[in-house]
Structure formats: structure tokens, C-alpha cells
Design an enzyme around this catalytic site. Structure first.
Site, short mmCIF file in Angstrom:
data_model
loop_
_atom_site.label_atom_id
_atom_site.label_comp_id
_atom_site.label_asym_id
_atom_site.label_seq_id
_atom_site.Cartn_x
_atom_site.Cartn_y
_atom_site.Cartn_z
N ASP A 1 -0.63 4.18 0.86
CA ASP A 1 -1.03 5.34 1.70
C ASP A 1 -0.45 5.47 2.75
O ASP A 1 0.39 4.43 3.47
CB ASP A 1 -2.65 5.11 1.87
N HIS B 1 0.96 -1.25 0.05
CA HIS B 1 0.00 -0.08 0.02
C HIS B 1 0.89 1.14 0.00
O HIS B 1 2.00 1.36 0.51
CB HIS B 1 -0.91 0.16 1.12
N ASP C 1 6.43 2.25 6.04
CA ASP C 1 5.03 1.43 6.24
C ASP C 1 4.48 2.20 5.14
O ASP C 1 3.53 3.33 5.40
CB ASP C 1 4.37 1.91 7.52
N HIS D 1 3.39 4.43 12.05
CA HIS D 1 2.42 5.08 12.72
C HIS D 1 2.72 6.27 13.53
O HIS D 1 1.96 6.69 14.48
CB HIS D 1 1.30 4.19 13.43
N ASP E 1 4.47 -5.74 4.60
CA ASP E 1 3.97 -4.61 5.43
C ASP E 1 3.91 -5.09 6.97
O ASP E 1 3.03 -4.56 7.61
CB ASP E 1 2.35 -4.61 5.05
N GLU F 1 -5.20 1.30 2.91
CA GLU F 1 -4.87 0.30 3.89
C GLU F 1 -5.09 1.10 5.48
O GLU F 1 -5.60 0.36 6.12
CB GLU F 1 -3.37 -0.02 3.69
N GLU F 2 -4.39 2.20 5.50
CA GLU F 2 -4.34 2.60 6.87
C GLU F 2 -5.99 3.10 7.40
O GLU F 2 -6.13 3.53 8.50
CB GLU F 2 -3.53 4.27 6.71
ZN LIG Z 1 1.30 -0.81 6.57
#
Ligand SMILES: [Zn+2]
Ligand SMILES: *[C@@H]1O[C@H](CO)[C@@H](O)[C@H](O)[C@H]1NC(C)=O
Length: 509
Positions: A126, A124, A157, A479, A220, A191-192
Site C-alpha cells: 500500500d 507492504h 516505499d 511519503h 522498509d 502499513e501506511e
Molecule cells: Zn513503508
């Protein structure tokens, strides 16, 4: 063999032919390892280019959780598609199967040789939101190299891993080496926010895009320590809202908050009720970590001896871990117990209470409506539907005992199942061989405490075996503030992917 020797000298299987054949096989073998050296050399010498592309990708604020940023996200998806198109991939943007206008999923295909295996790479592009004010030491969207660590939102990520996969295909192309397997990409931009629409998309293309796919690879997640890892399981998650509100006599719904001096002592307060059912007498989880909701612990798959041995052999230092997260004491002191409770045991976390007064200073208020948010990590063989029932019954019984006039409503808003693969299968052997080839060590065989719902979705919908092949470091700060990807992991990770494609091509049907 005796049989062959009896045939005349022109036969193909004479000792002489065998001899020549083995020399030929030796040369093929030799030429192959030579080719991997070429791949490695190419990757090393293009390191700066790869970092530059990552810089361009990180610069795009492709935050999917913020609708305002949709144009940036769309741009990121376009850049991804363009990159794959430039490499002569067959690129298709697939709608997600929902009617909501979401960014399309980018798919690409390199090679369609039916005599080869087909590997499908998921990733991903995003990212989670980030700003300097959150406490970043650098500008989050300006990739910054500090001592070989590349700081930037989305670096680990999941932009660098996605790029490492793309570069892997590119390296084979640039060196005019045939791809050992057909490679498909499926790259999403939601995804997020929970991969909105992806399950519908996967279902819709199960018999087309996925029909010739042999395995799905997800990169991921990260390693557990400095040792490279293969990931064979993730926990699921059931997320709950427990709402307590004051009732009104005639009209449904909460009335306004009350002054605690004027009205305190005359009403049963929703917050007291809520803390009451979550707290002392009816706890969800005991201080020693035992889940007190009846039925939950009983559903957990017992730990096998093999599993225990696997955990024992994992390179992981509990003391480093304790220091890294900054606590005086962990709940379990042994490595096996600690890993088991991160990966294969459920846990309850209380995240917050909506409607609670949480600003600095003191406000004398009786909130009219409060909502506790908590979640329970899911492991085999828990069933989210069962868990929902167990939690509701447990909290409702506790609430009933209070004899309060307030109302309780428990809702499960997410019910994500865990994912577990068999690390003994050939796909994982290919992963081990690739790690061995690049890093010269046995990988840690690990599970992930967090939830990557897409793995379970792929498994349930397509039935294809899945491997998680992480290249992120254990301290990448996904994150979080100061997310990074080290150059080492990015570049060696690209080599790992290149080696994995070869190892996967060697898997016998
Ligand atoms: Zn991820
Ligand atoms: C990114 O940071 C570097 C210094 O680390 C600075 O020179 C450059 O101007 C910054 N770029 C942007 C777009 O902010």
C-alpha cells in the site's frame, strides 16, 4: 590426529583422503562463487523486466489511507498473490484477526526443507496518497525514469523492495539453483495506516506460520548516505491530543465560536490557554532540545562507549544533511550528537492545532475548541504508559496554574514502542557479508529515527530476531513529492538479497 594415523591404510581419514577432500571443498567453494556470478549476471540482464514490473505495480493507486481507493488496494493485493502463485509458492491469504473488513495479508512459502533455515520477508504494497497538484514533477502513478531514477509513488516505499525480494526467489528458480534457505513472505496492505489488524494476525499465526521461522527481514527503510546500511533500531512514538474547550453552563461541550470584537475581553479564550501551556512558561521542549516534561530524559538509556564508536565510524556528512533539509543551523554540530538525537534520544514535535483559523486572510474569531497535536519519539528505556502519565500530569499542572474556567483534556492516541536489536548477532554478520559481497564495503550500522511499529510487534509476539536490510536511497523522498527508487539501488539491491539468502544459510545454529 595421531589417533587416525595409527589405524590401517583403508581408513577414511588418511592423508590422501584429506587431500582429496580439501580439493573437493575448494571446488565447492569455487562453484559457489561462480554461482553468485551467475545470479548477478541474470539479475543484470533482466533489469528492464524488473523495471517494467515495478511500473505495473506503481500504476496501481493502492492508497490505504483513503477508503475510496479500497478496490485498487484489493487489486494490488491480488496482483501480489498472483505473482507469488505463478512462481509456485504456497500462497495463503490470511485474515487479519479483526472483524473489520480489511485487505487480507498475503503470505507465501517457498521450500519447507527442515534441514534449512527459514527466512521470513515482511513488506507492504500500500502507499501514501499522491497527486500532481501536490507538486510532483511527474505523474505519481506513472513510473518515470529520469537519469536512472525511477519516480513514482510507492517506488521506494515499499514496492521496489518487495519486488526485489520476489525477484530474488525467482532468479534462483530460473537458474535451477536450490534456494539456500526456505523463504516465507508476509505482505500487507495497511502499513501506511498503522498496519491495522496485523498484530492480531501475527498473534493468531504465531504457532503456525511463524513457528519454523528463524529470522524476520524487513526492507522498509533507506540508507543513511551512499553507503549501504543495516538498520538495527527504530524510535517509537507517543502521539497526543491536548484539547482545550470553552465550557457551557448547563450543557457539556463547546458552544459556537465567538466574534472577537463583540465578545473579546469578556471570556478566557481556549486558544490562549492552549498556547499558554505549550508555550513560553511550560514548554515541552527547550530551544536547545532539552525535554522539559519531568521524568522523560531520566528514562533514556545512557550511551555506551561502543555505541559512540559505532556512531563515529558511520559515513555521514552533517553539512550535506543540513543543506538537504534546508536550515541555517542544526541543533548539534557534531556527527555523533546529531545521529544520537535522530536515533537514540527522544524529541517532541508539535504538529498542528485543530480548530485554529489557518486559512489565508484575517478572520476575527475566538475558536470555541482547539486541539493541539504533538508527539514524542520513544527510545529505550522509555515506557509509553509512563510517558502518558508524565505528559498528562505536566500539562494538567500547567493548566491548573492558569486558573481558567476552560476545560483541558489530554489523550494519548498512539503509543508505539521503540525497537532495538543487537548488531553483533550472527544475523547481522550475514547482512554485513552480503553487503561486502555485492558492494565491497562495510555497511553503515544505523538506526532509524522514524517508527516502524511492525518490527517491535514481530519481536514481542514471535520472539524471532529481526534485521532491517534496506535498499532504498537516503534521498528517496518517502511519503513526499517526487518519491523515487534508483535503478542502481533496485538492481544492486536484488543482488544484495540474493547474497543475503546465501549468507543466512551459512549461520550456525
Ligand atoms: Zn513503508
Ligand atoms: C506515462 O508517461 C509517459 C511519458 O513519460 C507517457 O508517454 C505515457 O502516456 C504516460 N502513461 C500514462 C498511463 O499516463
Amino acid at each position: 590426529m595421531e589417533f587416525f594415523y595409527q589405524i590401517d591404510e583403508t581408513n577414511l581419514f588418511s592423508p590422501q583422503v584429506w587431500f582429496i577432500l580439501s580439493i573437493f571443498l575448494f571446488l565447492v567453494q569455487h562453484v559457489h562463487s561462480f554461482q553468485f556470478e551467475e545470479l548477478k549476471k541474470y539479475i543484470d540482464s533482466h533489469q528492464e523486466e524488473y523495471v517494467e514490473t515495478l511500473r505495473e505495480w506503481v500504476a496501481v493507486e493502492s492508497v490505504s489511507t483513503d477508503v475510496q481507493r479500497r478496490p485498487d488496494l484489493e487489486r494490488m493485493m491480488d496482483m501480489t498473490a498472483e505473482k507469488l502463485r505463478d512462481m509456485q509458492g504456497t500462497v495463503e491469504l490470511l485474515p487479519d484477526g479483526t472483524t473489520i473488513p480489511l485487505p487480507k495479508v498475503v503470505t507465501a512459502q517457498f521450500g519447507s526443507d527442515p534441514s534449512k533455515h527459514t527466512v521470513c520477508i515482511y513488506g507492504h504494497v500500500d502507499v501514501q496518497p499522491a497527486s500532481k497538484e501536490d507538486g510532483w514533477a511527474t505523474e505519481p502513478y506513472n513510473l518515470t525514469d529520469i537519469n536512472g531514477n525511477l519516480y513514482g509513488r510507492g517506488a521506494s516505499d515499499n514496492k521496489a523492495p518487495v519486488l526485489a525480494w520476489i525477484h530474488t526467489v525467482e532468479v534462483y528458480q530460473k537458474l535451477n539453483m536450490e534456494l539456500p534457505v526456505n523463504v516465507k513472505f508476509i505482505i500487507e496492505g495497511m502499513e501506511e495506516t498503522g498496519s491495522n489488524g496485523l498484530e492480531a494476525m501475527v498473534s493468531a499465526h504465531k504457532d503456525s506460520f511463524f513457528s519454523d521461522v528463524d529470522w524476520i527481514v524487513i526492507s522498509d527503510c533507506g540508507w543513511l548516505s551512499r553507503r549501504p546500511a543495516l538498520t538495527y533500531g527504530t524510535r517509537g512514538n507517543c502521539y497526543f491530543y491536548a484539547e482545550v474547550r470553552r465550557t457551557r453552563v448547563q450543557v457539556e461541550g463547546p458552544k459556537e465560536d465567538l466574534h472577537s470584537g463583540v465578545h473579546g475581553g469578556t471570556v478566557v479564550e481556549p486558544m490562549t490557554d492552549l498556547i499558554g501551556i505549550l508555550g513560553k512558561y511550560y514548554t515541552l521542549i527547550s530551544p536547545s532540545g532539552e525535554i522539559l516534561i519531568p521524568g522523560i530524559e531520566a528514562a533514556v538509556a545512557p550511551m555506551t562507549d561502543t555505541e559512540r564508536e559505532t556512531y563515529q565510524s558511520i559515513e555521514f556528512n552533517t553539512e550535506d544533511y543540513r543543506r538537504k533539509i534546508g536550515v541555517d543551523r542544526l541543533m548539534y554540530s557534531s556527527k555523533v550528537d546529531l545521529l544520537a538525537h535522530r536515533w537514540r534520544q527522544p524529541t517532541v514535535s508539535i504538529h498542528g492545532i485543530e480548530g485554529a483559523f489557518s486559512d489565508p486572510g484575517s478572520k476575527t474569531v475566538i475558536p470555541a475548541r482547539v486541539v493541539a497535536k504533538f508527539s514524542i519519539r520513544q527510545v529505550p528505556n522509555m515506557d509509553p504508559k509512563e510517558v502518558e502519565k508524565q505528559v498528562k500530569e505536566h500539562l494538567e499542572a500547567a493548566f491548573a496554574k492558569r486558573g481558567t474556567p476552560n476545560k483541558l483534556k489530554v489523550t494519548m492516541v498512539i503509543g508505539a514502542k521503540p525497537w532495538l536489536a543487537d548488531p553483533q548477532q550472527p544475523l547481522y554478520e550475514a547482512g554485513k557479508a552480503a553487503v561486502q559481497r555485492v558492494f565491497n564495503v562495510e555497511p553503515n550500522l544505523i538506526r532509524e529515527g522514524g517508527t516502524i511499529p511492525i518490527a517491535r510487534t514481530f519481536q514481542d509476539v514471535t520472539g524471532k530476531p529481526i534485521i532491517m536490510l534496506p535498499i532504498g536511497g537516503f534521498d528517496d523522498g518517502l511519503h513526499s513529492q517526487n518519491e523515487k527508487m534508483s535503478r542502481y539501488n533496485y538492481i544492486e539491491g536484488t543482488k544484495l538479497f540474493a547474497a543475503f539468502l546465501h549468507e543466512a544459510s551459512q549461520i550456525k545454529n
